[in-house]
Design a protein around this motif. Structure first.
Motif, PDB file in Angstrom:
ATOM      1  N   ARG A 115      11.026   9.275  -3.389  1.00 39.78           N
ATOM      2  CA  ARG A 115       9.584   9.017  -3.268  1.00 39.78           C
ATOM      3  C   ARG A 115       9.207   8.613  -1.845  1.00 39.78           C
ATOM      4  NH1 ARG A 115       7.848   5.950  -8.904  1.00 39.78           N
ATOM      5  NH2 ARG A 115       9.432   6.934 -10.223  1.00 39.78           N
ATOM      6  N   VAL A 116      10.050   7.779  -1.211  1.00 42.94           N
ATOM      7  CA  VAL A 116       9.759   7.351   0.160  1.00 42.94           C
ATOM      8  C   VAL A 116       9.769   8.549   1.112  1.00 42.94           C
ATOM      9  CG1 VAL A 116      10.688   6.009   2.104  1.00 42.94           C
ATOM     10  CG2 VAL A 116      10.531   4.965  -0.159  1.00 42.94           C
ATOM     11  N   GLY A 161       0.808  -1.210   0.000  1.00 45.87           N
ATOM     12  CA  GLY A 161       0.000   0.000   0.000  1.00 45.87           C
ATOM     13  C   GLY A 161       0.844   1.263   0.000  1.00 45.87           C
ATOM     14  N   LEU A 162       1.870   1.280   0.851  1.00 49.68           N
ATOM     15  CA  LEU A 162       2.738   2.454   0.939  1.00 49.68           C
ATOM     16  C   LEU A 162       3.433   2.735  -0.391  1.00 49.68           C
ATOM     17  CD1 LEU A 162       4.461   1.837   4.398  1.00 49.68           C
ATOM     18  CD2 LEU A 162       2.903   3.701   3.864  1.00 49.68           C
ATOM     19  N   LEU A 163       3.976   1.691  -0.995  1.00 45.85           N
ATOM     20  CA  LEU A 163       4.740   1.870  -2.225  1.00 45.85           C
ATOM     21  C   LEU A 163       3.834   2.158  -3.419  1.00 45.85           C
ATOM     22  CD1 LEU A 163       7.410  -0.910  -1.629  1.00 45.85           C
ATOM     23  CD2 LEU A 163       7.738   1.560  -1.480  1.00 45.85           C
ATOM     24  N   ALA A 164       2.658   1.561  -3.444  1.00 48.67           N
ATOM     25  CA  ALA A 164       1.728   1.855  -4.537  1.00 48.67           C
ATOM     26  C   ALA A 164       1.349   3.332  -4.548  1.00 48.67           C
ATOM     27  CB  ALA A 164       0.481   0.989  -4.409  1.00 48.67           C
ATOM     28  N   ALA A 165       1.276   3.923  -3.350  1.00 47.47           N
ATOM     29  CA  ALA A 165       0.921   5.344  -3.249  1.00 47.47           C
ATOM     30  C   ALA A 165       1.987   6.237  -3.868  1.00 47.47           C
ATOM     31  CB  ALA A 165       0.701   5.721  -1.787  1.00 47.47           C
ATOM     32  N   ILE A 166       3.213   5.736  -3.994  1.00 49.78           N
ATOM     33  CA  ILE A 166       4.293   6.521  -4.609  1.00 49.78           C
ATOM     34  C   ILE A 166       4.708   5.890  -5.947  1.00 49.78           C
ATOM     35  CG2 ILE A 166       5.153   7.586  -2.496  1.00 49.78           C
ATOM     36  CD1 ILE A 166       7.246   5.388  -2.266  1.00 49.78           C
ATOM     37  N   GLU A 167       3.786   5.117  -6.508  1.00 52.99           N
ATOM     38  CA  GLU A 167       3.924   4.554  -7.858  1.00 52.99           C
ATOM     39  C   GLU A 167       5.119   3.612  -7.999  1.00 52.99           C
ATOM     40  OE1 GLU A 167       2.297   7.377 -11.096  1.00 52.99           O
ATOM     41  OE2 GLU A 167       3.307   8.691  -9.662  1.00 52.99           O
TER      42      GLU A 167
END
Length: 252
Positions: free
Chosen positions: A240-241, A167-173
C-alpha cells in the motif's frame, strides 16, 4: 551508482547495523531480519522483514521530507541498506498515541480503541536494561538530556510527523494507532528525525478489516502476540505504501 565504501561496524542494535563509510558525516544502515519484543526477551528471525522495513522506512522518510520534515535519511544503497547522516542519538523515545492500545490500557483506566484527543505524547528514557522507563517532568529535568528548547522542538516535530503520517496512511486505508520516534543531533546541534518508521515502530490497523480485532493488525503486535503472518502483514503495508509515490531515490 555511488562510490560510497562501507567500512567498519559502528553499532549493532536489535533491528539494524550501522557502518562507517568513506564519506564524512555519512553512515550506512543495514536492516536486519531479527524480530524482538519485550526488551528483547522474545527473539526470532523472520526472513524478509529487514527488506520490508527498509523500503517502508525509505518511502515514508521521503514522503515526510516533501512535507517539510527533515530526517537523517539521504537515500538508498543496495536492497536492505540506506545512507543516512551521522547523528548522535538522543536517548529519548517519543511515543505518540492516537488511539488507546497496548501498554497504555494496562497502565491506565482507558478502554482499548478510545480516541485520544489531542494525541497523547509520552517521553521514555532509552535504556533496555532499565526497561525504557516513562519520564516524569522532574525526571526529565534531572537527567538533562535535552534543553527546554530542544524538548519543544522534539514534541513539535513529533506532532507534525503524526499529522503527516495519519493523512498518508488513511489514504491507503491504514489507521496509525501509535508510534515511536527517535531523534539525533548533527554536529553543531541540529536535531533530525532518525531511526526508522516501519511496522516495527508503529502500531498499524487495517481499515479494511476493522471488525476483526486480530485480522486488522499489520504491525509487530503479530509477533508479540504470536498471531503469525508477521512478514505477510508487513508486506501488505509495503504494497500500500508503494502506491504513495515513486521508487525511493538512490544515494549518490
Amino acid at each position: 551508482m555511488t562510490n560510497l565504501e562501507i567500512g567498519a561496524l559502528l553499532h549493532e542494535g536489535k533491528a539494524k547495523k550501522v557502518f562507517r563509510t568513506n564519506r564524512e558525516g555519512v553512515v550506512a544502515v543495514q536492516f536486519k531480519d531479527d524480530a524482538t519484543a519485550f526488551n528483547a526477551q522474545k527473539k526470532a528471525q523472520l526472513g524478509g522483514k529487514g527488506l520490508l522495513n527498509w523500503e517502508i522506512s525509505a518511502r515514508l522518510f521521503e514522503a515526510l521530507e516533501t512535507r517539510g520534515v527533515c530526517s537523517h535519511y539521504l537515500g538508498c544503497l543496495e536492497p536492505g541498506w540506506m545512507a543516512v547522516q551521522e547523528v548522535k542519538i538522543v536517548p529519548l523515545e517519543v511515543v505518540l498515541r492516537n488511539l488507546a492500545a497496548g501498554s497504555l490500557c494496562k497502565q491506565m483506566p482507558i478502554a482499548p480503541d478510545t480516541p485520544l484527543e489531542p494525541p497523547l505524547l509520552d517521553l521514555y528514557y532509552k535504556d533496555d536494561q532499565l526497561g525504557d522507563p516513562l519520564l516524569t517532568e522532574a525526571r526529565l529535568e534531572l537527567l538533562r538530556l535535552v534543553s527546554p528548547g530542544e524538548r519543544l522542538q522534539l514534541e513539535t516535530l513529533s506532532r507534525q510527523v503524526n499529522a503527516v503520517l495519519q493523512g498518508l496512511l488513511a489514504a491507503i486505508e491504514i489507521t496509525l494507532v501509535d508510534f515511536k520516534l527517535e531523534f539525533g543531533r548533527k554536529p553543531g546541534g541540529t536535531m533530525l528525525l532518525a531511526d526508522e518508521i516501519s511496522p516495527d515502530t508503529c502500531r498499524l490497523w487495517d481499515q479494511r478489516a476493522i471488525a476483526e480485532k486480530e485480522g486488522r493488525i499489520l504491525d509487530k503486535d503479530r509477533f508479540r502476540r504470536d498471531l503469525g503472518g508477521v512478514v505477510e502483514a508487513y508486506g501488505e503495508v509495503l504494497k500500500r505504501v508503494q502506491g504513495l509515490g515513486p521508487t525511493p531515490r538512490h544515494y549518490r
